[in-house]
Design a protein around this motif. Structure first.
Motif, PDB file in Angstrom:
ATOM      1  N   GLY A  13     -30.329 -37.414 -43.564  1.00 48.89           N
ATOM      2  CA  GLY A  13     -30.075 -36.435 -42.519  1.00 48.89           C
ATOM      3  C   GLY A  13     -30.255 -36.945 -41.105  1.00 48.89           C
ATOM      4  N   ALA A  14     -30.646 -38.189 -40.954  1.00 48.32           N
ATOM      5  CA  ALA A  14     -30.823 -38.789 -39.629  1.00 48.32           C
ATOM      6  C   ALA A  14     -29.704 -39.810 -39.396  1.00 48.32           C
ATOM      7  N   ASN A  34     -24.259 -34.024 -30.247  1.00 50.82           N
ATOM      8  CA  ASN A  34     -23.727 -32.926 -31.040  1.00 50.82           C
ATOM      9  C   ASN A  34     -24.800 -31.944 -31.530  1.00 50.82           C
ATOM     10  N   GLY A  35     -25.699 -31.562 -30.630  1.00 50.63           N
ATOM     11  CA  GLY A  35     -26.722 -30.575 -30.962  1.00 50.63           C
ATOM     12  C   GLY A  35     -27.987 -31.132 -31.576  1.00 50.63           C
ATOM     13  N   ARG A  36     -28.001 -32.407 -31.923  1.00 54.37           N
ATOM     14  CA  ARG A  36     -29.213 -33.016 -32.477  1.00 54.37           C
ATOM     15  C   ARG A  36     -30.141 -33.340 -31.314  1.00 54.37           C
ATOM     16  N   HIS A  37     -31.424 -33.038 -31.461  1.00 56.59           N
ATOM     17  CA  HIS A  37     -32.293 -33.194 -30.299  1.00 56.59           C
ATOM     18  C   HIS A  37     -33.642 -33.861 -30.554  1.00 56.59           C
ATOM     19  N   HIS A  38     -33.892 -34.322 -31.749  1.00 53.18           N
ATOM     20  CA  HIS A  38     -35.118 -35.093 -31.998  1.00 53.18           C
ATOM     21  C   HIS A  38     -34.756 -36.569 -31.852  1.00 53.18           C
ATOM     22  N   LEU A  39     -35.174 -37.174 -30.746  1.00 49.95           N
ATOM     23  CA  LEU A  39     -34.763 -38.535 -30.404  1.00 49.95           C
ATOM     24  C   LEU A  39     -35.963 -39.460 -30.302  1.00 49.95           C
ATOM     25  N   THR A  40     -35.852 -40.621 -30.935  1.00 49.76           N
ATOM     26  CA  THR A  40     -36.875 -41.662 -30.814  1.00 49.76           C
ATOM     27  C   THR A  40     -36.177 -42.985 -30.554  1.00 49.76           C
ATOM     28  N   ALA A  41     -36.617 -43.697 -29.513  1.00 47.86           N
ATOM     29  CA  ALA A  41     -36.047 -44.994 -29.152  1.00 47.86           C
ATOM     30  C   ALA A  41     -37.009 -46.108 -29.551  1.00 47.86           C
ATOM     31  N   ALA A  83     -40.723 -44.875 -28.364  1.00 42.54           N
ATOM     32  CA  ALA A  83     -41.085 -43.656 -27.653  1.00 42.54           C
ATOM     33  C   ALA A  83     -40.168 -42.515 -28.067  1.00 42.54           C
ATOM     34  N   ALA A  84     -40.735 -41.326 -28.147  1.00 42.17           N
ATOM     35  CA  ALA A  84     -39.962 -40.113 -28.409  1.00 42.17           C
ATOM     36  C   ALA A  84     -39.527 -39.505 -27.076  1.00 42.17           C
ATOM     37  N   PHE A  85     -38.412 -38.788 -27.082  1.00 43.24           N
ATOM     38  CA  PHE A  85     -37.859 -38.165 -25.881  1.00 43.24           C
ATOM     39  C   PHE A  85     -38.395 -36.745 -25.721  1.00 43.24           C
ATOM     40  N   ASP A  86     -38.615 -36.362 -24.473  1.00 40.30           N
ATOM     41  CA  ASP A  86     -38.955 -34.989 -24.131  1.00 40.30           C
ATOM     42  C   ASP A  86     -37.695 -34.223 -23.753  1.00 40.30           C
ATOM     43  N   THR A  87     -36.749 -34.894 -23.150  1.00 46.08           N
ATOM     44  CA  THR A  87     -35.513 -34.273 -22.691  1.00 46.08           C
ATOM     45  C   THR A  87     -34.546 -34.077 -23.863  1.00 46.08           C
ATOM     46  N   GLU A  88     -33.585 -33.167 -23.678  1.00 45.86           N
ATOM     47  CA  GLU A  88     -32.594 -32.880 -24.713  1.00 45.86           C
ATOM     48  C   GLU A  88     -31.181 -32.992 -24.137  1.00 45.86           C
ATOM     49  N   PRO A  89     -30.746 -34.209 -23.809  1.00 51.81           N
ATOM     50  CA  PRO A  89     -29.414 -34.394 -23.231  1.00 51.81           C
ATOM     51  C   PRO A  89     -28.316 -34.254 -24.297  1.00 51.81           C
ATOM     52  N   LEU A  90     -27.076 -34.158 -23.845  1.00 53.85           N
ATOM     53  CA  LEU A  90     -25.935 -34.162 -24.770  1.00 53.85           C
ATOM     54  C   LEU A  90     -25.477 -35.584 -25.082  1.00 53.85           C
ATOM     55  N   TYR A  91     -25.744 -36.519 -24.161  1.00 59.40           N
ATOM     56  CA  TYR A  91     -25.354 -37.918 -24.321  1.00 59.40           C
ATOM     57  C   TYR A  91     -26.553 -38.807 -24.000  1.00 59.40           C
ATOM     58  N   VAL A 104     -32.038 -58.192 -26.115  1.00 61.66           N
ATOM     59  CA  VAL A 104     -32.777 -57.115 -26.767  1.00 61.66           C
ATOM     60  C   VAL A 104     -31.873 -56.303 -27.684  1.00 61.66           C
ATOM     61  N   THR A 105     -32.504 -55.686 -28.661  1.00 59.40           N
ATOM     62  CA  THR A 105     -31.856 -54.740 -29.559  1.00 59.40           C
ATOM     63  C   THR A 105     -32.439 -53.371 -29.268  1.00 59.40           C
ATOM     64  N   CYS A 106     -31.562 -52.414 -29.006  1.00 55.46           N
ATOM     65  CA  CYS A 106     -31.976 -51.041 -28.716  1.00 55.46           C
ATOM     66  C   CYS A 106     -31.586 -50.171 -29.913  1.00 55.46           C
ATOM     67  N   ILE A 107     -32.524 -49.366 -30.372  1.00 52.96           N
ATOM     68  CA  ILE A 107     -32.311 -48.525 -31.550  1.00 52.96           C
ATOM     69  C   ILE A 107     -32.639 -47.088 -31.168  1.00 52.96           C
ATOM     70  N   LEU A 108     -31.802 -46.152 -31.607  1.00 58.17           N
ATOM     71  CA  LEU A 108     -32.038 -44.749 -31.343  1.00 58.17           C
ATOM     72  C   LEU A 108     -31.977 -43.977 -32.657  1.00 58.17           C
ATOM     73  N   LEU A 109     -33.070 -43.328 -33.010  1.00 58.43           N
ATOM     74  CA  LEU A 109     -33.134 -42.463 -34.185  1.00 58.43           C
ATOM     75  C   LEU A 109     -32.841 -41.040 -33.728  1.00 58.43           C
ATOM     76  N   VAL A 110     -31.852 -40.392 -34.343  1.00 55.85           N
ATOM     77  CA  VAL A 110     -31.448 -39.042 -33.969  1.00 55.85           C
ATOM     78  C   VAL A 110     -31.578 -38.147 -35.196  1.00 55.85           C
ATOM     79  N   ARG A 111     -32.373 -37.091 -35.049  1.00 52.87           N
ATOM     80  CA  ARG A 111     -32.591 -36.134 -36.141  1.00 52.87           C
ATOM     81  C   ARG A 111     -32.472 -34.711 -35.633  1.00 52.87           C
ATOM     82  N   GLY A 112     -32.257 -33.797 -36.541  1.00 52.62           N
ATOM     83  CA  GLY A 112     -32.349 -32.369 -36.231  1.00 52.62           C
ATOM     84  C   GLY A 112     -31.124 -31.783 -35.578  1.00 52.62           C
ATOM     85  N   ASP A 113     -30.746 -30.628 -36.067  1.00 49.39           N
ATOM     86  CA  ASP A 113     -29.650 -29.901 -35.447  1.00 49.39           C
ATOM     87  C   ASP A 113     -30.015 -28.437 -35.300  1.00 49.39           C
ATOM     88  N   ASP A 114     -31.333 -28.167 -35.261  1.00 45.85           N
ATOM     89  CA  ASP A 114     -31.774 -26.787 -35.114  1.00 45.85           C
ATOM     90  C   ASP A 114     -32.138 -26.456 -33.701  1.00 45.85           C
TER      91      ASP A 114
END
Length: 114
Positions: A13-14, A34-41, A83-91, A104-114
């Motif tokens: 689901g992530a 697309n509405g997902r807002h749990h972000l960890t970089a 770090a986890a994000f506090d903001t909830e951007p669309l992009y 560097v390698t940048c990784i973004l974990l995106v979860r949640g659509d509630d």
């Protein structure tokens, strides 16, 4: 300066987005959340005094620094970290500034659509 394309994989689901081989002045392609807002970089690699910043946008054109959850300041790194994000951007997109001999390698974990 180059625009670095991302790869992505879906798991449980992530979605995990990865930009590899980013160097000084590179910008990653933006991700529409697309509405997902749990972000960890997470950022890994050789920084060579560079700073990696994850920027957010509502319109997909004007990007500004995203902020950390439960901590002061922007989602930036000068060494490997997460770090986890506090903001909830669309992009969201990463960018690299400063530094020499940076890769560097940048990784973004995106979860949640509630």
């Amino acid at each position: 300066m180059a625009t670095i394309q991302h790869t992505n994989t879906a798991t449980d689901g992530a979605i995990v987005y990865t930009w590899t081989g980013m160097t000084t002045s590179d910008v990653g392609t933006a991700i529409f959340l697309n509405g997902r807002h749990h972000l960890t970089a997470q950022v890994l690699g050789t920084f060579g005094t560079a700073t990696v910043e994850f920027d957010g946008s509502i319109d997909g054109t004007n990007f500004v620094a995203s902020t950390k959850k439960n901590a002061a300041g922007a989602v930036t790194f000068t060494a490997a970290g997460m770090a986890a994000f506090d903001t909830e951007p669309l992009y969201v997109r990463p960018k690299v500034t400063g530094g020499v001999s940076t890769s560097v390698t940048c990784i973004l974990l995106v979860r949640g659509d509630d």
